[in-house]
Design a protein around this motif. Sequence first.
Motif, short mmCIF file in Angstrom:
data_model
loop_
_atom_site.label_atom_id
_atom_site.label_comp_id
_atom_site.label_asym_id
_atom_site.label_seq_id
_atom_site.Cartn_x
_atom_site.Cartn_y
_atom_site.Cartn_z
N ARG A 15 0.85 -1.19 0.00
CA ARG A 15 0.00 0.00 0.00
C ARG A 15 0.89 1.25 0.00
O ARG A 15 1.97 1.24 0.54
CB ARG A 15 -0.92 -0.02 1.23
N THR A 18 -1.45 -0.90 -3.72
CA THR A 18 -2.44 -1.98 -3.75
C THR A 18 -3.76 -1.60 -3.10
O THR A 18 -4.62 -2.46 -2.88
CB THR A 18 -1.85 -3.24 -3.09
N ASP A 19 -3.96 -0.32 -2.83
CA ASP A 19 -5.29 0.11 -2.41
C ASP A 19 -6.29 -0.09 -3.53
O ASP A 19 -7.47 -0.38 -3.30
CB ASP A 19 -5.28 1.60 -2.00
N THR A 20 -5.81 0.06 -4.77
CA THR A 20 -6.72 -0.02 -5.93
C THR A 20 -6.29 -1.07 -6.95
O THR A 20 -7.03 -1.29 -7.93
CB THR A 20 -6.79 1.34 -6.65
N LEU A 21 -5.14 -1.71 -6.75
CA LEU A 21 -4.62 -2.66 -7.73
C LEU A 21 -4.19 -3.96 -7.05
O LEU A 21 -3.72 -3.94 -5.92
CB LEU A 21 -3.38 -2.09 -8.43
N ARG A 57 -9.19 -6.94 -6.02
CA ARG A 57 -9.14 -5.94 -7.10
C ARG A 57 -9.06 -6.60 -8.48
O ARG A 57 -8.43 -6.08 -9.41
CB ARG A 57 -7.97 -4.98 -6.90
N ALA A 60 -9.54 -4.80 -11.95
CA ALA A 60 -8.46 -4.09 -12.64
C ALA A 60 -7.86 -4.96 -13.73
O ALA A 60 -7.46 -4.46 -14.79
CB ALA A 60 -7.39 -3.65 -11.64
#
Length: 245
Positions: A15, A18-21, A57, A60
């Motif tokens: 992070r 990796t909050d979004t991926l 996620r 993505a």
Amino acid sequence: MIGLVLAAGAGRRLRPYTDTLPKALVPVDGETTVLDLTLGNFAEVGLTDAAVVIGYRGEAVVERRAALEKKYGVKLHLVENDKAEEWNNAYSLWCARDVIKEGVILANGDTVHPVSVEQTLLAARGAGQRIILALDTVKSLADEEMKVITAEGKGVQRITKLMDPAAATGEYIGVTLIEPEAAEPLADALRATYERDPQLYYEDGYQELVDRGFTVDVAPIGEVSWVEIDNHDDLAKARGIACQY
């Protein structure tokens, strides 16, 4: 034979990336990700199909699917891991049990490595091996590495992080060639592994196979620059390595 990438984990130690991926989509060279590098390797050794196990996620990967297929000329099949944020990767690999029946080159979604690794595994086929692990016998080992002990003519005897580094033959780098005839025994061993403890690794499934009398072979990769990305220090190393390929 097709490619297989495990890309379902959360990668919390990376992070905020990796909050979004998922970890496999964290950039390691400009916009190039670990998944890009791995698919490029698969394409270079002639694989035209690949499966990606997704979970955390995963949308993505879905969003980039068409672009990745076009860029690398590899048809992508997505496999859903419904417990990606709860269980470890023994279950994740079990989710791909039907894919493994095709025969696969498996690559962890957090391992940056050159195509020479895939080439070494493919060159090692042909003497009845059913599972061949890419093994680094050069690197100095510490506590965190996935260590392997082998015996001459008998393959892997032990694979675990929990051993004295001085006792190890080398480190498993997260890339394996699995022949179709290994699919059913491996799936059964993986099921036994995650049912025993859902936090176990798929390498514990390999150990289960070994304990059942199944020979798991290795192929030394030589002096190769590679890294498993667990944290930000590893990511910095990966960015120094990825730009060489």
